[in-house]
Design a protein around this motif. Sequence first.
Motif: not given
Length: 130
Positions: A18-19, A24-25, A55-59, A116-121
Amino acid sequence: MNAPAASHPPSPHAVYLGHLKEGRLAYQFSLAAGRPVFFPRVACPYTGSTALEWRISKGLGTVYSSSVLYPRDGEPYNVALVDCDEGFRLMTRIERIPPQDVAIGMRVRFAVCAADAEEPCPVFIPMDAS
């Protein structure tokens, strides 16, 4: 009369996805261990505690290692380990540069790959890439 179905909280994987779908990571932090936990799970791998907070990473991160794979059919691509600044490591790809140009120690930033992915990565791009 049937009892109403019990409502279960979403799985850690579902929360993580969901994130990602929102760009968001996310990662978990173990209050008992005082350290980040990644890949998401129901209990801390260090203490067994279920007191994990999101928690949310700054990435931002640094390439720890990278390997180039050369499939028989298709273009070469890399598989990398990135140490995020928050203290967790994940397996990912570095995009927007040739796979051979990914270097250990390179600073990178998070992006979401959903093509083209079933899930985001989660993927990363060099800090200087636009």
